[in-house]
Design an enzyme around this catalytic site. Structure first.
Site, mmCIF file in Angstrom:
data_model
loop_
_atom_site.group_PDB
_atom_site.id
_atom_site.type_symbol
_atom_site.label_atom_id
_atom_site.label_comp_id
_atom_site.label_asym_id
_atom_site.label_seq_id
_atom_site.Cartn_x
_atom_site.Cartn_y
_atom_site.Cartn_z
ATOM 1 N N SER A 40 0.836 -1.214 0.000
ATOM 2 C CA SER A 40 0.000 0.000 0.000
ATOM 3 C C SER A 40 0.865 1.256 0.000
ATOM 4 C CB SER A 40 -0.903 0.015 1.241
ATOM 5 O OG SER A 40 -1.817 -1.040 1.186
ATOM 6 N N GLY A 112 -5.929 -3.807 -7.815
ATOM 7 C CA GLY A 112 -7.090 -2.975 -7.526
ATOM 8 C C GLY A 112 -6.681 -1.609 -7.001
ATOM 9 N N SER A 186 -13.244 1.038 3.089
ATOM 10 C CA SER A 186 -12.292 0.677 2.037
ATOM 11 C C SER A 186 -11.302 1.810 1.827
ATOM 12 C CB SER A 186 -13.031 0.388 0.724
ATOM 13 O OG SER A 186 -12.128 0.488 -0.360
ATOM 14 N N GLN A 188 -9.211 1.942 -0.512
ATOM 15 C CA GLN A 188 -9.133 2.251 -1.944
ATOM 16 C C GLN A 188 -10.192 3.282 -2.324
ATOM 17 O OE1 GLN A 188 -9.209 -1.487 -4.047
ATOM 18 N NE2 GLN A 188 -7.164 -2.058 -3.338
ATOM 19 N N ASP A 336 -6.701 -8.358 4.497
ATOM 20 C CA ASP A 336 -5.885 -9.178 3.588
ATOM 21 C C ASP A 336 -5.289 -10.409 4.283
ATOM 22 O OD1 ASP A 336 -6.419 -7.445 1.519
ATOM 23 O OD2 ASP A 336 -4.590 -6.270 1.814
ATOM 24 N N LYS A 363 -12.172 -9.723 -3.705
ATOM 25 C CA LYS A 363 -10.730 -9.458 -3.764
ATOM 26 C C LYS A 363 -10.161 -10.109 -5.041
ATOM 27 C CE LYS A 363 -10.347 -7.036 0.009
ATOM 28 N NZ LYS A 363 -9.979 -5.621 -0.058
#
Ligand code: S3P
Length: 449
Positions: A40, A112, A186, A188, A336, A363
């Site tokens: 990340s 993603g 999230s 993201q 994760d 995922k």
């Protein structure tokens, strides 16, 4: 091609798929190891470096396939990124709002994070047109979660399946402020909107139902953006428009990669392992809390802060684990790590339940189905819940043929399960591990086989 050692056999076919055959020998994991850089933080350092004015210097970048996809996309839009293999990587940024219209389709590969975060940036570059795609897995993953709020801000995005799936086409626009109440926790989604907000005149606010990883907030602040964070309310506001200034980023080891060795050391008798230099940002340490609740013997040593992120060495010794129930706000902090936690739960006394984790179904693979089906192939008793897993502890595992479904975290979790299976386990499509952890097999061989 065949690469062989006594306990790890790697066979590669013409399509570059690898099958790893692991024959455990019961050796405890001992000594000190390091894991590759945090995925990340690696993505964000490349992206913010590309958007900043001046030079960003990065050390410890993850050289996995996912950050390589990010680097290639931003190079195609004009950022100058030096040799990724060097100890220090430099990024010459373009300035917020100055991404160039690429003359190729941007390819996010399996990532993603690359696609969703980048969408916020592409949507906010007026007068430029972009097309983006990804691999089979990414083209099947939901994009409405970012397209919907971006569209509310004024973005123009088209895609398959009624504008929900990649490939996507984006006509950049001048966007408007938003206060987005995200239905999912999230990072993201949150990061996509905040990155779009860099070019917005006004406040861009995201509120989430529980706190997701906050690497974007930390790094945006370090690069000079004006942010207000209210952790208790799970809310962040970016006061735009904002310029960014290039910085030095030292990427810590990835706690998601360290998790494989934490669980291996917890379940393989006779282990005493230190994993050095691991990022322990509180929005990522759910795995430590979960394993501690399961009575794993884990301690943090040498705790420190490195370029705005907490870091520590993690020591794990084998212990008898106990089952527990995991859910709620903890889940986004270990999302994760659920496949490898399921492996730990196989060796716990009692039945472990993991709930509130429906996100796992979208995922890189459907990780609820993949974890249950592949561990059951090894003789485990794991049931799917609509939003999680129920895992019976204390079953005996026997080596078998299993598949990663091209998901890196499934491949590595199965490899750790194989350390406690009788006989040999063959993991098909195991090359997926290179998405986040290219040297995984080498470390496995060195420390566990
Ligand atoms: C990531 C956020 C998480 C995580 C992914 C990386 C990030 O996804 O699963 O591996 O870097 O922001 P979601 O935000 O979809 O939960």
């Amino acid at each position: 091609m065949v690469t062989s050692s006594s306990a790890l056999l790697i066979e590669t076919d013409a399509a570059s798929h690898q099958a790893w055959t692991i024959t455990a020998n019961g050796r405890g994991l001992k000594g000190r190891l390091q894991v590759p850089g945090d995925k990340s933080i690696s993505h964000r350092s490349l992206m913010l470096g590309a958007l900043a004015s001046g030079e960003t210097r990065i050390k410890g970048l993850l050289l996995g396939e996912d950050p390589r996809s990010t680097a290639a996309c931003f190079q195609a839009m004009g950022a100058k990124i030096s040799d990724l293999e060097a100890e220090w990587i430099t990024v010459q940024g373009l300035g917020v709002g100055n991404l160039q219209e690429p003359n190729i389709v941007l390819d996010a590969g399996n990532s993603g994070t690359t696609l969703r975060l980048m969408l916020g940036l592409l949507a906010s570059q007026p007068d430029r047109f972009f097309t983006v795609t990804g691999d089979d897995s990414l083209r099947s993953r939901p994009m409405a979660r970012v397209i919907t709020p971006l569209t509310t801000m004024g973005a123009q995005i088209w895609g398959r399946n009624n504008n929900q799936l990649a490939p996507l086409a984006i006509q950049g626009q001048t966007l408007s402020p938003i206060h987005y109440q995200s239905p999912i926790a999230s990072a993201q989604v949150k990061s996509c909107i905040l990155l779009a907000g860099l070019s917005v005149d006004g406040d861009t606010t995201v509120t989430e139902p529980s706190l997701s990883r906050d690497h974007s907030e930390r790094m945006l602040s370090a690069f000079g953006a004006n942010l207000t964070v209210d952790r208790d309310a799970c809310r962040v506001t970016l006061h735009g428009p904002s310029q960014l200034q290039g910085q030095t980023v030292i990427v810590p080891g990835d706690i998601s990669s360290a998790a494989y060795w934490m669980v291996a050391a917890a379940i393989v008798p006779g282990s005493d392992l230190v994993i050095e230099n691991v990022g322990v940002n509180p929005t990522r340490t759910g795995i430590l809390e979960a394993l501690q609740r399961m009575e794993a013997d884990i301690t943090l040593e040498n705790e420190r802060e490195v370029t705005g992120e907490p870091v520590a060495d993690i020591r794990v010794r084998t212990s008898q684990l106990k089952a527990c129930t995991l859910g709620g706000d903890l889940i986004p902090r270990l999302i994760d790590e659920v496949p490898i936690l399921a492996v730990a739960a196989l060796f716990a006394d009692g039945t472990t339940r993991i709930e509130d984790a429906a996100e796992l179904r979208v995922k890189e693979s459907d990780r609820i189905a993949a974890t249950a089906s592949q561990l059951n192939q090894l003789g485990a008793s794991v049931s799917e819940l609509s939003d999680g897993l129920e895992i019976q502890g204390g079953t005996t595992l026997t080596g078998a043929n299993v598949d990663s479904f091209t998901d890196h975290r499934i491949a590595m979790s199965l490899a750790i399960a194989a350390l406690r299976a009788a006989g040999s386990t063959t993991i098909h499509q195991a090359e997926a591990a290179a998405v986040s952890y290219p040297p995984f097999a080498k470390t496995l061989e060195e420390f566990a086989l």
